[in-house]
Every structure is written in C-alpha cells, then in structure tokens.
Scaffold this motif. Structure first.
Motif, PDB file in Angstrom:
ATOM      1  N   SER A   1       0.831  -1.204   0.000  1.00 47.95           N
ATOM      2  CA  SER A   1       0.000   0.000   0.000  1.00 47.95           C
ATOM      3  C   SER A   1       0.866   1.255   0.000  1.00 47.95           C
ATOM      4  O   SER A   1       0.587   2.222  -0.725  1.00 47.95           O
ATOM      5  CB  SER A   1      -0.923  -0.015   1.215  1.00 47.95           C
ATOM      6  N   MET A   2       1.930   1.238   0.793  1.00 44.21           N
ATOM      7  CA  MET A   2       2.832   2.389   0.839  1.00 44.21           C
ATOM      8  C   MET A   2       3.528   2.587  -0.505  1.00 44.21           C
ATOM      9  O   MET A   2       3.671   3.718  -0.979  1.00 44.21           O
ATOM     10  CB  MET A   2       3.875   2.215   1.943  1.00 44.21           C
ATOM     11  N   ARG A   3       3.912   1.498  -1.149  1.00 41.12           N
ATOM     12  CA  ARG A   3       4.562   1.598  -2.459  1.00 41.12           C
ATOM     13  C   ARG A   3       3.614   2.216  -3.472  1.00 41.12           C
ATOM     14  O   ARG A   3       3.993   3.114  -4.234  1.00 41.12           O
ATOM     15  CB  ARG A   3       5.024   0.217  -2.926  1.00 41.12           C
ATOM     16  N   GLN A   4       2.345   1.758  -3.470  1.00 37.07           N
ATOM     17  CA  GLN A   4       1.364   2.310  -4.405  1.00 37.07           C
ATOM     18  C   GLN A   4       1.099   3.780  -4.120  1.00 37.07           C
ATOM     19  O   GLN A   4       0.962   4.588  -5.053  1.00 37.07           O
ATOM     20  CB  GLN A   4       0.066   1.505  -4.334  1.00 37.07           C
ATOM     21  N   THR A   5       1.052   4.150  -2.854  1.00 38.44           N
ATOM     22  CA  THR A   5       0.836   5.550  -2.482  1.00 38.44           C
ATOM     23  C   THR A   5       2.011   6.405  -2.953  1.00 38.44           C
ATOM     24  O   THR A   5       1.812   7.514  -3.478  1.00 38.44           O
ATOM     25  CB  THR A   5       0.652   5.677  -0.960  1.00 38.44           C
ATOM     26  N   MET A   6       3.216   5.897  -2.800  1.00 34.57           N
ATOM     27  CA  MET A   6       4.392   6.650  -3.238  1.00 34.57           C
ATOM     28  C   MET A   6       4.393   6.818  -4.750  1.00 34.57           C
ATOM     29  O   MET A   6       4.741   7.894  -5.274  1.00 34.57           O
ATOM     30  CB  MET A   6       5.674   5.959  -2.764  1.00 34.57           C
ATOM     31  N   GLU A   7       4.017   5.772  -5.482  1.00 33.26           N
ATOM     32  CA  GLU A   7       3.959   5.877  -6.938  1.00 33.26           C
ATOM     33  C   GLU A   7       2.924   6.905  -7.365  1.00 33.26           C
ATOM     34  O   GLU A   7       3.164   7.709  -8.271  1.00 33.26           O
ATOM     35  CB  GLU A   7       3.645   4.513  -7.557  1.00 33.26           C
ATOM     36  N   ALA A   8       1.756   6.899  -6.711  1.00 32.96           N
ATOM     37  CA  ALA A   8       0.715   7.874  -7.046  1.00 32.96           C
ATOM     38  C   ALA A   8       1.171   9.290  -6.713  1.00 32.96           C
ATOM     39  O   ALA A   8       0.938  10.229  -7.492  1.00 32.96           O
ATOM     40  CB  ALA A   8      -0.575   7.534  -6.301  1.00 32.96           C
ATOM     41  N   THR A   9       1.835   9.454  -5.584  1.00 32.43           N
ATOM     42  CA  THR A   9       2.335  10.776  -5.193  1.00 32.43           C
ATOM     43  C   THR A   9       3.395  11.258  -6.180  1.00 32.43           C
ATOM     44  O   THR A   9       3.404  12.429  -6.577  1.00 32.43           O
ATOM     45  CB  THR A   9       2.922  10.718  -3.769  1.00 32.43           C
TER      46      THR A   9
END
Length: 117
Positions: A91-99
């Motif tokens: 989830s953190m990886r996906q959030t970082m990619e979106a950011t």
C-alpha cells in the motif's frame, strides 16, 4: 464508488466477518474436544492402578493440548502480522507511486505555465 461496488464491498465485509465467526466457533469446539473428550481416551483409567495417577495423566494430556493450542495461536498470529506488514508495504509503495505521478504532473504543469509567461 458506484452503488453496485458499495454493495459488493459490504457483502465481502459481511462474508469476512462470518468466516471469522465460523473459524472461532470451530476452534472453540476443537478446543473443547481436546480438553474434555480426548484426555480420557489418551490416558484411560484402566491403564493405571491408582485413580490419582490416571487423573494426573489426564491433566498432563490437557496441559499438553493447551500448550499445543497456544503454540498454534502464536504461529497464526506471527503469520497474520507478517501478512499485514506485506500489505502495508504494498500500500505504501502504491501511495508513493501515485504521489510521484502527481508531483510529476504538477512539475510539468508549472514548466508549461512558465514557458507561456
């Protein structure tokens, strides 16, 4: 979120709760069998000359069963913790990619705005 997907989410959540309840009831029933039903079969009184020895043996069997159950609970808890950590990392990886994608879009917009000015 559409009405259909919200309904699916609620249904999935209800099924998860039901699955957890069924699992807990099965575990409770299995524990009751292990503590109350199995010890007389694993340490029958007919094998002992003294009734006190038979009762002690049955209590020892109960103790071992409870320790095994505790070990299994510990292992399941460790697995659930590990799995939650993996999901949190994803989830953190996906959030970082979106950011990062939003940051790139904002930088591109600033660059294009600066060229127009």
């Amino acid at each position: 979120m559409t009405l259909l997907s919200a309904s699916r989410v609620r249904r999935a959540a209800a099924l998860r709760v039901l699955a957890v309840l069924v699992f807990c009831l099965l575990a409770l029933a299995l524990g009751a069998v292990a503590v109350f039903v199995l010890p007389p079969y694993l340490a029958p009184r007919s094998e002992f000359t003294n009734a006190g020895d038979a009762v002690r043996a049955q209590n020892d069997v109960r103790g071992v069963m409870v320790q095994v159950a505790g070990g299994l609970v510990l292992l399941v808890g460790a697995y659930v913790t590990w799995r939650q950590l993996q999901l949190s990392r994803e989830s953190m990886r996906q959030t970082m990619e979106a950011t990062n994608a939003q940051l790139k879009a904002a930088q591109d917009q600033l660059t294009s705005t600066a060229r127009v000015s």
